[in-house]
Design an enzyme around this catalytic site. Structure first.
Site, PDB file in Angstrom:
ATOM      1  N   GLU A   1      40.970  47.840  45.821  1.00  0.00           N
ATOM      2  CA  GLU A   1      41.438  49.032  45.092  1.00  0.00           C
ATOM      3  C   GLU A   1      42.945  49.194  45.207  1.00  0.00           C
ATOM      4  O   GLU A   1      43.463  50.316  45.294  1.00  0.00           O
ATOM      5  CB  GLU A   1      40.744  50.303  45.604  1.00  0.00           C
TER       6      GLU A   1
HETATM    7  C1  FAD Z   1      35.210  42.247  49.200  1.00  0.00           C
HETATM    8  C2  FAD Z   1      36.076  42.415  48.001  1.00  0.00           C
HETATM    9  C3  FAD Z   1      35.644  43.184  46.933  1.00  0.00           C
HETATM   10  C4  FAD Z   1      36.442  43.309  45.791  1.00  0.00           C
HETATM   11  N1  FAD Z   1      35.961  44.011  44.706  1.00  0.00           N
HETATM   12  C5  FAD Z   1      36.658  43.958  43.535  1.00  0.00           C
HETATM   13  C6  FAD Z   1      36.089  44.493  42.330  1.00  0.00           C
HETATM   14  O1  FAD Z   1      34.995  45.052  42.326  1.00  0.00           O
HETATM   15  N2  FAD Z   1      36.797  44.371  41.183  1.00  0.00           N
HETATM   16  C7  FAD Z   1      38.013  43.752  41.143  1.00  0.00           C
HETATM   17  O2  FAD Z   1      38.589  43.667  40.065  1.00  0.00           O
HETATM   18  N3  FAD Z   1      38.575  43.252  42.262  1.00  0.00           N
HETATM   19  C8  FAD Z   1      37.932  43.342  43.459  1.00  0.00           C
HETATM   20  N4  FAD Z   1      38.475  42.804  44.593  1.00  0.00           N
HETATM   21  C9  FAD Z   1      39.821  42.238  44.551  1.00  0.00           C
HETATM   22  C10 FAD Z   1      40.844  43.136  45.259  1.00  0.00           C
HETATM   23  O3  FAD Z   1      41.068  44.303  44.511  1.00  0.00           O
HETATM   24  C11 FAD Z   1      42.113  42.314  45.503  1.00  0.00           C
HETATM   25  O4  FAD Z   1      41.802  41.438  46.586  1.00  0.00           O
HETATM   26  C12 FAD Z   1      43.315  43.160  45.805  1.00  0.00           C
HETATM   27  O5  FAD Z   1      43.705  43.864  44.654  1.00  0.00           O
HETATM   28  C13 FAD Z   1      44.499  42.307  46.278  1.00  0.00           C
HETATM   29  O6  FAD Z   1      44.730  41.221  45.447  1.00  0.00           O
HETATM   30  P1  FAD Z   1      44.811  39.746  46.071  1.00  0.00           P
HETATM   31  O7  FAD Z   1      43.693  39.590  47.000  1.00  0.00           O
HETATM   32  O8  FAD Z   1      44.971  38.792  44.976  1.00  0.00           O
HETATM   33  O9  FAD Z   1      46.105  39.757  46.959  1.00  0.00           O
HETATM   34  P2  FAD Z   1      47.595  39.513  46.459  1.00  0.00           P
HETATM   35  O10 FAD Z   1      47.846  40.347  45.251  1.00  0.00           O
HETATM   36  O11 FAD Z   1      47.859  38.068  46.371  1.00  0.00           O
HETATM   37  O12 FAD Z   1      48.402  40.143  47.670  1.00  0.00           O
HETATM   38  C14 FAD Z   1      48.594  39.442  48.914  1.00  0.00           C
HETATM   39  C15 FAD Z   1      49.615  40.248  49.753  1.00  0.00           C
HETATM   40  O13 FAD Z   1      50.844  40.353  49.036  1.00  0.00           O
HETATM   41  C16 FAD Z   1      51.177  41.724  48.828  1.00  0.00           C
HETATM   42  N5  FAD Z   1      51.735  41.862  47.471  1.00  0.00           N
HETATM   43  C17 FAD Z   1      51.211  41.430  46.302  1.00  0.00           C
HETATM   44  N6  FAD Z   1      51.999  41.773  45.285  1.00  0.00           N
HETATM   45  C18 FAD Z   1      53.040  42.450  45.790  1.00  0.00           C
HETATM   46  C19 FAD Z   1      54.198  43.087  45.238  1.00  0.00           C
HETATM   47  N7  FAD Z   1      54.418  43.103  43.926  1.00  0.00           N
HETATM   48  N8  FAD Z   1      55.049  43.694  46.091  1.00  0.00           N
HETATM   49  C20 FAD Z   1      54.828  43.677  47.425  1.00  0.00           C
HETATM   50  N9  FAD Z   1      53.755  43.107  48.004  1.00  0.00           N
HETATM   51  C21 FAD Z   1      52.867  42.514  47.201  1.00  0.00           C
HETATM   52  C22 FAD Z   1      49.877  42.494  48.975  1.00  0.00           C
HETATM   53  O14 FAD Z   1      50.103  43.842  49.390  1.00  0.00           O
HETATM   54  C23 FAD Z   1      49.152  41.671  50.043  1.00  0.00           C
HETATM   55  O15 FAD Z   1      49.574  42.029  51.317  1.00  0.00           O
HETATM   56  C24 FAD Z   1      37.718  42.696  45.757  1.00  0.00           C
HETATM   57  C25 FAD Z   1      38.152  41.940  46.848  1.00  0.00           C
HETATM   58  C26 FAD Z   1      37.356  41.781  47.940  1.00  0.00           C
HETATM   59  C27 FAD Z   1      37.862  40.919  49.077  1.00  0.00           C
END
Ligand code: FAD
Length: 617
Positions: free
Chosen positions: A451
């Site tokens: 989220e």
């Molecule tokens: C168990 C689980 C359930 C989930 N359920 C859903 C769901 O129902 N629907 C859905 O759509 N998604 C879902 N997700 C996905 C989840 O919302 C994402 O994992 C989350 O938004 C973070 O994206 P990412 O994992 O790609 O991390 P990334 O975006 O790659 O981020 C990695 C790190 O970099 C930081 N970062 C990234 N971009 C920036 C920026 N611009 N500035 C500063 N820091 C930054 C982040 O804060 C984090 O610390 C789920 C994930 C999990 C693990």
């Protein structure tokens, strides 16, 4: 050997009643036309039913479901034993529809009460509650934005539990960066589009609980602009739904895999392939292209608050379990008799450090609960006062907007920390599966990630919410604290703590002024560097204010009870006062150190060369 189902869930209904009715006076909403159709007595009865349901049905299968998780059989996700029965009973009770509008088949109940229902359901079985939680969020978006014929087609079966729902934003290369989404939509006819793309990490993305799953999918219509402004939202059923509501053909949505995760293992987290065989159709929500992010934001805001409540719920049961254990586990003798080799062993609750951990957990859990219910009450008052007293409605909506990132980030971070502290309270027994706190700790970790990670929440706070409405929402928030400090700074037994809140609030303003300076001088990387500590400072000030507010009410009630002594109630109210004092004296002082680092302008994390982190690759 299969494990026996044991219900470890614990809830403090007395504390919940206090926050609802003695402290925040949620009963005020029943006087508004918007909630005239429902009474406090009915809401209390629903809370009681929900409490019984989670203790009898979902609580006992929390641990066993965690051990087996979900599996895929013949391309279809199979949920753990007991989930189908729980799903059926949940919808028979009408719990999911409680806050939904009456016109959509819900009960139209106050969100402040819905928070309590969510706390009970998520606390008892967080993984199971993901399925109705996502269904509720998707139904809410359809109710708010879909065309009347689509509302009619999809809402009744969702509210009845025949159809479930999901939110599909994330893609392998597009997590926080939702605008990088590559899922495509091509116009077919009317509002129907062909959908092609892969979504990952989709909670409740596939399962065997309902006849159909309604995916809300973000996709870019051919020729749409790049970035978030070119994204649209589509209703994509797993099985096509005919105009008369009957089920049609499968809609070319394949479950490619499910994740093996640290926690919430019984919640299926799926990779979904839409249109692999060019046969996937989606319906443009509201017939409006490029409005996807705005529409999805409604679900995301609701989900961010829901994640905060998940945090509260798991933390609360972790705390109460640790408390029970500390009352029973005998270890060591009292430090007061350390010179006497024959002094008896005592329950660990008698040791100072265990008491410190328990009181920290209690203060944080009760602070989180008050924060979540207060935000929900603001939402109810904004809704109930709309067209009755517009300026008050705007004030309440402003506080919902301002506090949403705090609820999400604070409660999710603290949930993990409280669960970790619960393990520490148990000692070795907390680290093993015989007790529930190791699962709570694993389950809680995801809350700070999905989220929108908690950094995304902090960016939302510093870059949008502080300045919203010309900064009026933040000013109103500060004014409320300042009025509280003026009114209670000489309160016997608590005046020093109230004045400490005033000083912390002044420090918060110093931090906000620094952020403004960094913005004005173009040091945007400095703003993002201190965004998380700033959110933590604002959260600690918020929680201290709420706990002290509760303590003042409790102190008055305690004085009243002393005329007709009821020791359990006197102790209950004393606990409220002690929790506030502990939070202010042990935790709130960190605010000053954090503000010190915010205003210092230190740039080491920005200036360190990448190779300076380590030369190892
Ligand atoms: C168990 C689980 C359930 C989930 N359920 C859903 C769901 O129902 N629907 C859905 O759509 N998604 C879902 N997700 C996905 C989840 O919302 C994402 O994992 C989350 O938004 C973070 O994206 P990412 O994992 O790609 O991390 P990334 O975006 O790659 O981020 C990695 C790190 O970099 C930081 N970062 C990234 N971009 C920036 C920026 N611009 N500035 C500063 N820091 C930054 C982040 O804060 C984090 O610390 C789920 C994930 C999990 C693990």
């Amino acid at each position: 050997m299969s494990e026996a189902a044991v219900n470890h869930f614990k809830a403090d209904l007395r504390a919940i009643q206090f926050t609802l009715y003695e402290h925040l006076k949620v009963q005020q909403v029943f006087g508004l036309d918007a909630f005239a159709h429902i009474s406090r007595e009915e809401c209390d009865a629903i809370i009681e039913q929900c409490h019984r349901f989670v203790n009898e049905v979902t609580g006992p299968i929390n641990g066993t479901a965690d051990r087996v998780g979900c599996t895929i059989e013949s391309g279809q996700v199979v949920t753990p034993k007991g989930f189908k029965d729980a799903w059926k009973k949940l919808f028979e009770l009408g719990l999911m529809g409680f806050p939904m509008p009456v016109d959509d088949g819900g009960l139209g109940g106050p969100h402040a009460i819905a928070v309590v229902l969510e706390e009970l359901q998520s606390g008892a079985n967080c993984a199971f509650n993901m399925y109705p939680g996502l269904t509720h969020g998707a139904a809410d978006v359809i109710s708010s934005f879909a065309l009347p014929e689509d509302r009619e087609r999809f809402l009744p079966p969702m509210v009845a539990g025949r159809f479930a729902g999901t939110m599909c934003l994330s893609e392998p290369h597009a997590g926080s960066d939702v605008g990088a989404s590559k899922t495509r939509a091509k116009h077919l006819e009317g509002n129907v589009y062909s959908i092609k793309g892969t979504k990952c990490w989709i909670s409740a993305g596939d399962h065997d609980l309902a006849d159909n799953i309604i995916h809300l999918v973000l996709a870019r219509i051919e020729g749409a602009p790049a970035g978030t402004g070119g994204i649209s939202l589509f209703i994509v059923p797993k099985v096509w739904v005919n105009d008369d509501g009957s089920l049609g053909e499968p809609n070319d949505v394949q479950t490619a895999s499910i994740e093996h995760k640290l926690g919430i293992r019984a919640s299926a987290t799926a990779v979904l392939a839409f249109g692999e065989n060019d046969g996937c159709r989606g319906i443009l929500v509201g017939g409006k292209p490029h409005m996807g992010m705005k529409q999805m934001f409604r679900m995301m805001n609701g989900a961010r608050i829901a994640v905060g409540v998940q945090g509260l719920s798991v933390a609360s049961s972790a705390y109460l379990n640790a408390l029970s254990y500390a009352r029973e586990r005998l270890q060591g003798s009292s430090v007061r008799h350390f010179k006497d080799p024959n002094s008896p062993r005592v329950p660990i609750i008698e040791h100072s450090d265990v008491r410190r951990m328990l009181l920290e957990m209690k203060a944080k859990v009760e602070g989180m609960r008050t924060l979540c219910i207060k935000l929900a009450l603001h939402a109810d008052l904004a809704h109930g006062l709309h067209k009755v007293d517009e300026s008050k409605a705007l004030y309440h909506q402003g506080q919902v907007d301002l506090l949403t990132p705090i609820v999400k980030a604070y409660c999710s971070d603290q949930s993990f920390r409280v669960a970790e502290l619960a393990i520490q309270t148990y000692g070795g027994a907390g680290y093993v599966q015989d007790n529930p706190v190791e699962q709570y700790c694993r389950d809680a970790k995801i809350f700070s990630i999905y989220e929108g990670t908690n950094h995304i929440q902090a960016l939302d706070l510093v870059a949008r919410k502080l300045q919203q409405h010309g900064g009026e929402n933040f000013t109103a928030f500060l004014n409320e604290i300042s009025e509280f400090v003026t009114a209670h700074s000489e309160k016997p037994g608590m005046g020093a703590e109230v004045r400490a809140l005033g000083e912390a609030s002044t420090a918060l303003q110093r931090g906000a002024a620094s952020l403004m300076e960094y913005f004005m001088s173009g040091k945007i990387d400095q703003v993002t560097l201190v965004a998380n500590p700033f959110l933590e400072v604002m959260a600690d000030v918020t929680i201290a204010h709420l706990l002290l507010g509760a303590a003042i009410v409790a102190d008055e009630q305690r004085a009243r009870d002393e005329d007709e002594p009821n020791q359990a109630e006197i102790d209950f109210y004393s606990g409220k006062v002690m929790a506030a004092k502990h939070f202010v004296n042990f935790i709130l002082p960190t605010v000053h150190a954090k503000v010190g680092s915010i205003v210092s302008g230190d740039r080491s994390a920005l200036d360190i060369p990448d190779g300076g982190f380590s030369t190892a690759f």
